[in-house]
Enzyme design. Structure first.
Site, PDB file in Angstrom:
ATOM      1  N   LEU A   1    -140.229  -0.531 -40.464  1.00  0.00           N
ATOM      2  CA  LEU A   1    -141.550  -1.145 -40.418  1.00  0.00           C
ATOM      3  C   LEU A   1    -141.964  -1.422 -41.851  1.00  0.00           C
ATOM      4  O   LEU A   1    -141.663  -0.633 -42.754  1.00  0.00           O
ATOM      5  CB  LEU A   1    -142.570  -0.203 -39.755  1.00  0.00           C
ATOM      6  CG  LEU A   1    -142.404   0.076 -38.257  1.00  0.00           C
ATOM      7  CD1 LEU A   1    -143.413   1.127 -37.811  1.00  0.00           C
ATOM      8  CD2 LEU A   1    -142.562  -1.198 -37.446  1.00  0.00           C
ATOM      9  N   ASP A   2    -142.662  -2.539 -42.080  1.00  0.00           N
ATOM     10  CA  ASP A   2    -143.147  -2.846 -43.415  1.00  0.00           C
ATOM     11  C   ASP A   2    -144.034  -1.722 -43.925  1.00  0.00           C
ATOM     12  O   ASP A   2    -144.624  -0.966 -43.137  1.00  0.00           O
ATOM     13  CB  ASP A   2    -143.947  -4.154 -43.412  1.00  0.00           C
ATOM     14  CG  ASP A   2    -143.080  -5.368 -43.095  1.00  0.00           C
ATOM     15  OD1 ASP A   2    -141.848  -5.265 -43.265  1.00  0.00           O
ATOM     16  OD2 ASP A   2    -143.639  -6.387 -42.676  1.00  0.00           O
ATOM     17  N   LYS A   3    -144.171  -1.635 -45.222  1.00  0.00           N
ATOM     18  CA  LYS A   3    -144.955  -0.561 -45.834  1.00  0.00           C
ATOM     19  C   LYS A   3    -146.366  -0.492 -45.268  1.00  0.00           C
ATOM     20  O   LYS A   3    -146.889   0.604 -45.014  1.00  0.00           O
ATOM     21  CB  LYS A   3    -144.996  -0.763 -47.351  1.00  0.00           C
ATOM     22  CG  LYS A   3    -145.808   0.284 -48.100  1.00  0.00           C
ATOM     23  CD  LYS A   3    -145.872  -0.042 -49.590  1.00  0.00           C
ATOM     24  CE  LYS A   3    -146.829   0.902 -50.312  1.00  0.00           C
ATOM     25  NZ  LYS A   3    -146.987   0.537 -51.729  1.00  0.00           N
TER      26      LYS A   3
ATOM     27  N   THR B   1    -147.373  -1.580 -42.346  1.00  0.00           N
ATOM     28  CA  THR B   1    -147.392  -1.577 -40.888  1.00  0.00           C
ATOM     29  C   THR B   1    -147.350  -0.141 -40.362  1.00  0.00           C
ATOM     30  O   THR B   1    -146.615   0.693 -40.872  1.00  0.00           O
ATOM     31  CB  THR B   1    -146.192  -2.362 -40.325  1.00  0.00           C
ATOM     32  OG1 THR B   1    -146.250  -3.711 -40.793  1.00  0.00           O
ATOM     33  CG2 THR B   1    -146.202  -2.369 -38.808  1.00  0.00           C
TER      34      THR B   1
ATOM     35  N   HIS C   1    -140.687  -9.782 -42.398  1.00  0.00           N
ATOM     36  CA  HIS C   1    -142.122 -10.096 -42.266  1.00  0.00           C
ATOM     37  C   HIS C   1    -142.371 -11.095 -41.130  1.00  0.00           C
ATOM     38  O   HIS C   1    -143.247 -11.959 -41.237  1.00  0.00           O
ATOM     39  CB  HIS C   1    -142.665 -10.679 -43.567  1.00  0.00           C
ATOM     40  CG  HIS C   1    -142.757  -9.691 -44.694  1.00  0.00           C
ATOM     41  ND1 HIS C   1    -143.018  -8.357 -44.512  1.00  0.00           N
ATOM     42  CD2 HIS C   1    -142.606  -9.869 -46.040  1.00  0.00           C
ATOM     43  CE1 HIS C   1    -143.045  -7.735 -45.690  1.00  0.00           C
ATOM     44  NE2 HIS C   1    -142.773  -8.625 -46.626  1.00  0.00           N
TER      45      HIS C   1
END
Length: 244
Positions: free
Chosen positions: A113-115, A117, A195
């Site tokens: 997961l993105d930072k 998110t 993303h």
């Protein structure tokens, strides 16, 4: 190497040997999915051992669910940012209260997961399962709760369902969008491009201001887990993932 079940339990939990024996007699222990009631039965480190609903460390594979907080990176180590492994090692299993000393040392996040998110992240040391579920050919569905800076409408739903050109070789695979309010929705995708959700909504003229994964492969985030908390998966959840 095979050892007595009661010794295995006392070695890998906070139970004393006598407490471990009682737990087995009371029907609280399952080995490879089968109820075991004799403490002198032998187990190996490749067996799947559960005490109540929590898997006991010491086996080959472990599986856990983390409610990843924003600001944490999906990595086992990082020189600049807090990692998901630091969340694990800095807390306890919320189902059993066991400390992180019983967590396998070779865990890794299954996907990322993105930072910024939040939400559901599965960690395991089962490489074959992770490889199979994360294969681009497998198209595992993942659902996100999305908050936006602009209103969404049915035209956005149709655009997501048709696929969106985000500048790659092919448009995104069809995604299902459920409008929750003027500025929020659920979005289910079956791929994991860089993303991706932010880029998809960007193409529709909207900016994502909040993103949380709530399901993955049909497994839902445990709503009792606060941000940064985790628990081992149950036997049923593990069997479900292996059966996909």
């Amino acid at each position: 190497m095979r050892v007595r079940l009661d010794k295995y339990l006392s070695d890998h939990t906070e139970l004393t040997r006598s407490q471990a024996k009682k737990a087995v007699r009371d029907g609280r222990v399952r080995v490879n999915g089968e109820l075991v009631t004799k403490g002198d039965d032998k187990v190996s480190f490749s067996d799947s051992v559960f005490l109540d609903q929590s898997q006991i460390s010491g086996g080959v594979y472990q599986y856990m669910m983390l409610n990843k907080p924003a600001g944490v990176v999906s990595a086992t180590s990082d020189d600049e940012h807090r990692t998901v492994m630091e969340c694990i090692l800095g807390g306890v299993d919320q189902a059993s209260g066991r400390p992180p000393s019983y967590v396998a040392k070779d865990l890794f996040p299954m996907g990322r997961l993105d930072k910024d998110t939040e939400g559901l992240l599965i960690l395991t040391n089962d490489g074959p399962l992770a490889h199979r579920l994360l294969s681009p050919a497998h198209h595992i569905p993942k659902t996100y709760y999305v908050e936006l800076d602009a209103a969404v409408d049915e035209s956005d739903v149709q655009s997501m369902r048709s696929g969106i050109d985000i500048g790659e070789k092919r448009p995104t695979r069809p995604a299902e969008m459920e409008i929750l309010s003027e500025h929020s929705c659920f979005l289910t995708i079956s791929e994991g491009k860089y993303h991706q959700i932010k880029r998809m909504f960007g193409c529709l003229g909207k900016r994502v201001v909040g993103l949380k994964r709530v399901t993955m492969a049909g497994l839902a985030l445990d709503e009792t887990l606060a941000a940064g908390e985790w628990r081992f998966l149950t036997e049923e959840e593990i069997a479900y993932l292996k059966g996909i």
